[in-house]
Scaffold this active site. Sequence first.
Site, PDB file in Angstrom:
ATOM      1  N   HIS A 275     -49.159  45.530 -30.196  1.00 21.77           N
ATOM      2  CA  HIS A 275     -49.609  44.139 -30.201  1.00 21.77           C
ATOM      3  C   HIS A 275     -49.987  43.656 -31.609  1.00 21.77           C
ATOM      4  O   HIS A 275     -50.233  42.459 -31.811  1.00 21.77           O
ATOM      5  CB  HIS A 275     -50.814  43.988 -29.260  1.00 21.77           C
ATOM      6  CG  HIS A 275     -50.881  42.648 -28.603  1.00 21.77           C
ATOM      7  ND1 HIS A 275     -50.042  41.600 -28.930  1.00 21.77           N
ATOM      8  CD2 HIS A 275     -51.693  42.161 -27.619  1.00 21.77           C
ATOM      9  CE1 HIS A 275     -50.324  40.543 -28.198  1.00 21.77           C
ATOM     10  NE2 HIS A 275     -51.336  40.851 -27.390  1.00 21.77           N
TER      11      HIS A 275
ATOM     12  N   ASP B  44     -45.989  39.919 -30.481  1.00 22.56           N
ATOM     13  CA  ASP B  44     -46.782  39.037 -29.629  1.00 22.56           C
ATOM     14  C   ASP B  44     -46.348  39.161 -28.175  1.00 22.56           C
ATOM     15  O   ASP B  44     -45.216  39.572 -27.878  1.00 22.56           O
ATOM     16  CB  ASP B  44     -46.648  37.587 -30.079  1.00 22.56           C
ATOM     17  CG  ASP B  44     -47.237  37.349 -31.469  1.00 22.56           C
ATOM     18  OD1 ASP B  44     -48.158  38.107 -31.843  1.00 22.56           O
ATOM     19  OD2 ASP B  44     -46.763  36.424 -32.167  1.00 22.56           O
TER      20      ASP B  44
END
Length: 442
Positions: A413, A417
């Site tokens: 992450h 995204d």
Amino acid sequence: MTEHVVKLPDIGEGVAEAELVEWHVKTGDLVREDTILAAVMTDKATVEIPSPVEGEVLWLGAEVGDMVPVGSELVRLKTVGDHSAVAAPPKREPKPPAAAAPESRAPSGEPAAQPPSRREDTPPRPAAAAATERPARAASSRQLLRNAPRPEGEKPLASPAVRLRAREAGLDLRQIPGTGPAGRITHEDLDAFLAHGPAPARAPGLQTKTFVEDVKVVGLRRRIAEKMSLAKSRIPHITYVEEIDVTALEELRTTLNQQKRESRPKLTFLPFLMRAMVRAIAEQPNVNALYDDEAGVLHQHAGVHIGIATQTPAGLTVPVVKHTEALDIWGCATELNRLAQAARAGSAAREELTGSTITITSLGAMGGVVSTPIINHPEVAIVGVNKIMVRPVWDGSSFVPRRMMNLSSSFDHRVVDGWDAAVFVQRIKSLLETPALIFMDE
């Protein structure tokens, strides 16, 4: 009589040290030339160290799990001239039958002192009992074969010295549980068996168990543990799960397998997924990358090198299909089969186990409904395949049976995204649900 030192040899590839993962001998064992003494591991390759001479093991230079430098002393062996003394154990002079031997007495008329037994805490036994002990014990072993601690037909592991001692004692090694590496029977196991006899037949019903077994994490298992800890501690994972209708894909796969040429391998689901990932990566290149978090640099690769998590007898390995973007569906299947077989046989080369840019993990029919796969550091994405199941699906007017499967994919992450992860998985979904798109030109 001389002493021979066995050192850890140079096993190539610039390796300076190796991890000792298993001893095949112990102090006091007699070994022949080419007897395997130990096994060491470098990266993901295991190398066995044979004995160059015949001799008796005097000293072991490391413990399982230790890192041993190349050139350091591993084993010391006592050798004898042409090694004939080790090639065959000395024969024992046969003893006269106990009944025919007259009782020896000292000049005073008292019975002569008996020689000390092998164990001081063991009381002397009558000669007749000692003469009949071996066949009785052997018969007992044969009667208890159905209660053996290992499957019938499985050869017990033991050193030559242990086998010789068991043979002299009239013991059947198949009846003796081994506590050494890989179930190897040790001298201590023989002592325990002689002291307590064979384990009684298991009584019906529930039994309380209180023992605790300490298993040292070494070799490939330790490397897996270290890598998983690194990945989980440094990568903030996000897992995205999507349901895919693979009914049309399974029909196509069945048809292609029925019409394939003899030279082509059988197609599984994975080659289709690999080709779908190549198409999706062309639109989302940031998922086919390695993230150097210390330098703060994302290395996006043009070549798609897909690691395939593969379960082997030694543990989980990840052989890599290089340049999947240049392989068709049959090429993917051929390379996948070759690498999986090499990994399971332990013959995969070092370059075949490194260099992946994205990974697939699949447990086939054991894949479950959903999973949360851990990213193969320093990659940024991993695609998890769950099992295919027939489920009722509403088509707008009724429920119809469809072959459904979940993809459980994890992403780093920090650099991917949630939106980009969803776009990537949805692209794979569209390709797998309409498999003709996989074969269209870019």
